[in-house]
Design an enzyme around this catalytic site. Structure first.
Site, PDB file in Angstrom:
ATOM      1  N   HIS A  82      71.008  77.322 -43.856  1.00  0.00           N
ATOM      2  CA  HIS A  82      69.576  77.264 -44.113  1.00  0.00           C
ATOM      3  C   HIS A  82      69.241  76.229 -45.178  1.00  0.00           C
ATOM      4  O   HIS A  82      68.227  75.539 -45.096  1.00  0.00           O
ATOM      5  CB  HIS A  82      69.075  78.636 -44.579  1.00  0.00           C
ATOM      6  CG  HIS A  82      68.641  79.490 -43.431  1.00  0.00           C
ATOM      7  ND1 HIS A  82      68.407  80.827 -43.540  1.00  0.00           N
ATOM      8  CD2 HIS A  82      68.397  79.177 -42.144  1.00  0.00           C
ATOM      9  CE1 HIS A  82      68.043  81.304 -42.372  1.00  0.00           C
ATOM     10  NE2 HIS A  82      68.034  80.323 -41.501  1.00  0.00           N
TER      11      HIS A  82
ATOM     12  N   GLU B 152      78.234  65.540 -19.227  1.00  0.00           N
ATOM     13  CA  GLU B 152      78.887  65.839 -20.505  1.00  0.00           C
ATOM     14  C   GLU B 152      80.370  66.120 -20.319  1.00  0.00           C
ATOM     15  O   GLU B 152      81.086  66.374 -21.279  1.00  0.00           O
ATOM     16  CB  GLU B 152      78.282  67.084 -21.167  1.00  0.00           C
ATOM     17  CG  GLU B 152      76.800  67.253 -21.049  1.00  0.00           C
ATOM     18  CD  GLU B 152      76.272  68.380 -21.907  1.00  0.00           C
ATOM     19  OE1 GLU B 152      76.218  68.204 -23.125  1.00  0.00           O
ATOM     20  OE2 GLU B 152      75.906  69.430 -21.345  1.00  0.00           O
TER      21      GLU B 152
ATOM     22  N   ASP C   5      79.109  66.157 -26.238  1.00  0.00           N
ATOM     23  CA  ASP C   5      80.138  66.877 -25.499  1.00  0.00           C
ATOM     24  C   ASP C   5      81.036  65.920 -24.725  1.00  0.00           C
ATOM     25  O   ASP C   5      82.237  66.132 -24.638  1.00  0.00           O
ATOM     26  CB  ASP C   5      79.499  67.889 -24.534  1.00  0.00           C
ATOM     27  CG  ASP C   5      79.201  69.185 -25.245  1.00  0.00           C
ATOM     28  OD1 ASP C   5      80.082  69.661 -25.992  1.00  0.00           O
ATOM     29  OD2 ASP C   5      78.086  69.716 -25.091  1.00  0.00           O
TER      30      ASP C   5
ATOM     31  N   CYS D 187      71.074  61.386 -24.482  1.00  0.00           N
ATOM     32  CA  CYS D 187      70.420  62.268 -25.446  1.00  0.00           C
ATOM     33  C   CYS D 187      71.374  62.822 -26.493  1.00  0.00           C
ATOM     34  O   CYS D 187      71.005  63.659 -27.295  1.00  0.00           O
ATOM     35  CB  CYS D 187      69.699  63.404 -24.734  1.00  0.00           C
ATOM     36  SG  CYS D 187      70.813  64.533 -23.911  1.00  0.00           S
TER      37      CYS D 187
HETATM   38  C1  PEP Z   1      75.421  66.602 -26.063  1.00  0.00           C
HETATM   39  O1  PEP Z   1      76.409  67.287 -25.796  1.00  0.00           O
HETATM   40  O2  PEP Z   1      75.458  65.378 -26.297  1.00  0.00           O
HETATM   41  C2  PEP Z   1      74.090  67.229 -26.138  1.00  0.00           C
HETATM   42  C3  PEP Z   1      73.000  66.510 -26.269  1.00  0.00           C
HETATM   43  O3  PEP Z   1      74.038  68.599 -26.112  1.00  0.00           O
HETATM   44  P1  PEP Z   1      74.419  69.546 -27.351  1.00  0.00           P
HETATM   45  O4  PEP Z   1      74.654  68.686 -28.542  1.00  0.00           O
HETATM   46  O5  PEP Z   1      73.278  70.485 -27.510  1.00  0.00           O
HETATM   47  O6  PEP Z   1      75.658  70.219 -26.821  1.00  0.00           O
HETATM   48 MG    MG Z   2      76.107  69.249 -24.929  1.00  0.00          MG
END
Ligand code: PEP
Ligand code: MG
Length: 754
Positions: free
Chosen positions: A362, A603, A627, A674
């Site tokens: 937090h 991923e 990932d 992303c």
């Molecule tokens: C990723 O794996 O790059 C992703 C955007 O998802 P998360 O980080 O939520 O696993």
């Molecule tokens: Mg991910």
């Protein structure tokens, strides 16, 4: 020997300072091994010497005077090899050097073990014997274990400047304590140790005479803490978005919970005094959180303990002490809590350092919301010695400098100046189009979830939400949220951004994100039941979520659904059928729902190799590089031991991205990235060169990335990518990209970071 070791370690831990610890060790070691001499040399990197710092058996006057150049003698050999050297007859060894100043007669037996921390040799622990003696394996491991203890003490002493006092050094560069970045940025200021609350663990069991009066006393203490929390929450009203202030609601909820209050009252009624009953309750509750695998929830244990200490302070009749805060306060604590952070007047707080915790504590979340640099998990931090110390917080690299040398200070002052200048330049990007110099647009989207990092300025900058992590609202509850609660949540984000697209990702739990009310016990959670694998086996959970998404979208039409952790074509087909089913059922129920665009996240390596087949079936692809990197490199993304192997600019990741683009382009399927890579300005040109259609990143990265986009042409990006793709390791790629940004005057974008 184990027993002796244990006793020495305990004594060392209690030593008042490093010199005392060193003297204690040499004495106890000589006694337990039955040798003639035991000495400790500390390695001074700047003067490139091993300096005698403690001895028993050699002349006392030699301490601090004997300096062996790094490569010299058997001690030098130990440093060089970073391994024990065990020689029965030292003078016969080719590397032996006789040292006069130590009062050394002819010692024959020699055993030296290196004192190592994080792969660095900090010194050498040596035992000597007049006669020839080969020390036994057991003796070697005994010294080895002690040396490891000593390494911790030396690091502490170094951090608090004590070692410098001992060695008389003033200009030792690179002396910092390592932790994890909690929030980016640099702060130069003065340490203030977070107000030390009563030590709950030290409370003894004690019978109470009047349990009714004791219950009353406990209830009053709880209500005092509640008042304190409400006061602090109100003081943050102006500074934090509602969602971050909700942290205090969570604490208040915990404080008023049956489990905390009634559990304590029950024990008081059974005859325990209030502090003792409180200790037991808090330890039980903190334990439950500590056992959770998810780092976010594990951090809640510290909130529980913080509440416990606050109640105890009131029970003990103490008024929380008044703390003076200097103008440039850097708050330091064993386990800085969100409440302690909120106690510092906002205008004075410039940095946060916590010995425990992580980026999902937090305190780190609040630091991010307040825009204050933070370093978490500084395990070697000697908190007690940090009050009013001069500190530098490097939130980019997760470093803390204590009593920095003038040169380190100057360097960071320069960085601070650069940061200020940079933020002005970065700010100039606000409102500008995300367009290359040759007119190609690269839309930049936001990643978001529970914590509302977005202020309206950031919202305006984004082309939409490229990744909404829906699991986060699931994680802070005590049961699955129902359809209505989910609709409300999704509607809010869809409405905020409409008509811009919002990509809602379906539940991605499992791995490092278990739900407290949906326990999954697995040996390899990252390779186990996570993401859509759970959705497929629990269609009721998935269908509820999809229904909520479709209903939230009614009248807006900007919903896009994204499926995480896809590893086969079959999974996509089954999930698409489920989405269609939810849609059809809602139509039958006469809701004006619309079939959204559906896409998959890439991923997992198998999805990279089957990208063409996947692309054929979906409307878009989004690459989760976090990932993907973890699975391609076989490196757990949360494990600090292998953190240096985790690199999303690894050539394997770049080549995988290239394959993804080729497969998707063959089918004209748009690709977004992303993962964290998308927000890294060093990677922007590479992603542009690859022809990625959009990027999605956290709010803090958008303007920076836009600056890069606006500084390069697409053709230049393709050229640079061509060169980078021929490189064989991540450091090479990174250096090359740094050079390319530097050439365009964008060096400030990466220099404060790694
Ligand atoms: C990723 O794996 O790059 C992703 C955007 O998802 P998360 O980080 O939520 O696993
Ligand atoms: Mg991910």
């Amino acid at each position: 020997m184990l027993d002796t070791l244990h006793r020495i370690v305990q004594a060392v831990n209690k030593a008042a300072n490093l010199q005392e610890a060193l003297s204690l060790i040499v004495g106890r070691v000589r006694e337990s091994i039955g040798c003639d001499v035991c000495s400790i040399y500390l390695t001074e990197e700047e003067s490139r010497a091993n300096v005698l710092r403690a001895t028993i058996g050699l002349r006392d006057e030699a301490v601090g005077k004997v300096r062996l150049p790094l490569g010299r003698g058997l001690v030098g050999l130990v440093t060089e090899r970073a391994e024990p050297v065990n020689v029965a007859d030292a003078p016969a060894h080719p590397r032996y050097v006789h040292v006069n100043d130590t009062g050394e007669i002819s010692y024959r037996g020699f055993l030296g073990v290196p004192i190592i921390q994080s792969g660095r040799v900090l010194g050498v622990l040596v035992v000597r014997q007049k006669e020839t003696r080969e020390f036994s394996d057991e003796e070697v491991t005994f010294l080895f274990t002690l040396a490891a203890q000593l390494a911790g003490a030396i690091t502490h002493a170094r951090a608090s400047g004590e070692l410098d006092e001992l060695t008389g050094e003033t200009e030792a560069p690179n002396r910092f304590l390592a932790g994890q970045p909690g929030n980016t940025g640099v702060a130069i200021g003065q340490g203030v140790v977070a107000f030390r609350l009563s030590d709950l663990n030290a409370v003894p069991d004690r019978p109470c005479e009047d349990s009714q009066a004791e219950c009353k006393r406990f209830r009053e203490a709880v209500s005092e803490v509640e008042k304190d929390l409400r006061r602090l929450q109100a003081s943050l009203d102006e500074q934090l978005p509602a969602e971050d202030r909700a942290l205090f609601d969570a604490l208040l909820l915990m404080l008023g919970s049956d489990s905390l209050v009634n559990h304590t009252l029950k024990q008081i009624e059974e005859g325990q005094w209030a502090p003792g009953a409180l200790r037991k309750t808090i330890s039980l509750h903190a334990g439950v959180f500590e056992d959770m695998e998810d780092p976010y929830l594990r951090e809640r244990a510290s909130d529980v303990r913080d509440l416990g200490r606050r109640i105890l302070t009131h029970l003990q009749g103490d008024q929380p002490q008044h703390q003076e805060y200097p103008e440039q306060t850097i708050l330091v604590g064993e386990e800085v809590s969100a409440v302690q952070l909120a106690e510092v007047p906002r205008e004075k707080l410039i940095g946060v350092v916590s010995a425990a915790g992580s980026g999902s504590s937090h305190a780190a979340i609040l630091a991010r919301a307040m825009g204050v640099p933070a370093v978490m998990g500084v395990t070697n931090l000697p908190v007690g010695r940090m009050q009013h110390r001069s500190l530098i917080v490097d939130g980019y690299r997760g470093r803390v400098y204590v009593e920095p040398t003038p040169s380190v200070r100057t360097e960071y002052e320069r960085l601070l100046d650069q940061e200020r200048a940079l933020s002005a330049e970065v700010e100039a990007m606000r409102g500008q189009a995300s367009e290359t110099t040759d007119g190609v647009t690269l839309p930049l989207y936001l990643n978001t979830g529970l914590i509302n990092e977005m202020n309206s300025g950031d919202q305006d900058e984004a082309a939409g939400v490229g990744l909404y992590r829906t699991e986060l609202p699931f994680m802070i509850r005590d049961r699955f949220p129902g359809e209505k609660a989910q609709i409300k949540n999704y509607r809010r984000v869809l409405e905020t951004f409409a008509p811009r697209p919002v990509f809602l990702r379906t539940l991605d739990i499992g791995g490092d994100k278990p739900l407290p009310y949906f326990p999954v016990e697995e040996q390899n959670p990252f390779l186990g039941w996570r993401g859509v694998r759970i959705s497929l086996q629990h269609p009721e959970i998935f269908l509820t979520q999809i229904r909520a998404m479709l209903l939230a979208d009614v009248g807006l039409g900007n919903l896009q659904i994204m499926l995480p952790m896809i590893s086969s074509v079959k999974e996509v087909e089954k999930l698409q059928q489920l989405i269609q089913r939810a849609h059809d059922e809602l139509m039958e129920e006469e809701h004006a729902v619309r079939m959204p665009r559906i896409g998959v996240m890439i991923e997992v390596p198998s999805a990279v190799y089957q990208v063409e087949e996947l692309a054929r079936r979906v409307d878009f692809i989004s690459v989760g590089t976090n990932d993907l990197t973890q699975y391609l490199l076989a490196v757990d993304r949360n494990n600090p031991r292998v953190a240096d192997l985790y690199d999303d600019m690894h050539p394997a990741v770049l080549r995988a991205l290239k394959m993804i683009m080729e497969g998707a382009n063959a089918n004209n399927t748009p690709v977004s990235v992303c993962g964290e890579l998308a927000g890294n300005p060093l990677a922007t040109i590479l992603l542009m060169g690859l022809g990625v259609h959009s990027l999605s990143m956290s709010a803090g990265s958008i303007l920076r990335v836009k600056w890069v986009v606006r500084s390069f042409s697409m053709s230049r990006a393709r050229q640079l990518l061509g060169v980078a793709l021929r490189m064989e390791d991540a450091d090479q790629v990174r250096r090359f990209m740094e050079g390319s940004l530097d050439d365009m005057g964008l060096g400030g974008l990466f220099r404060p970071g790694k």
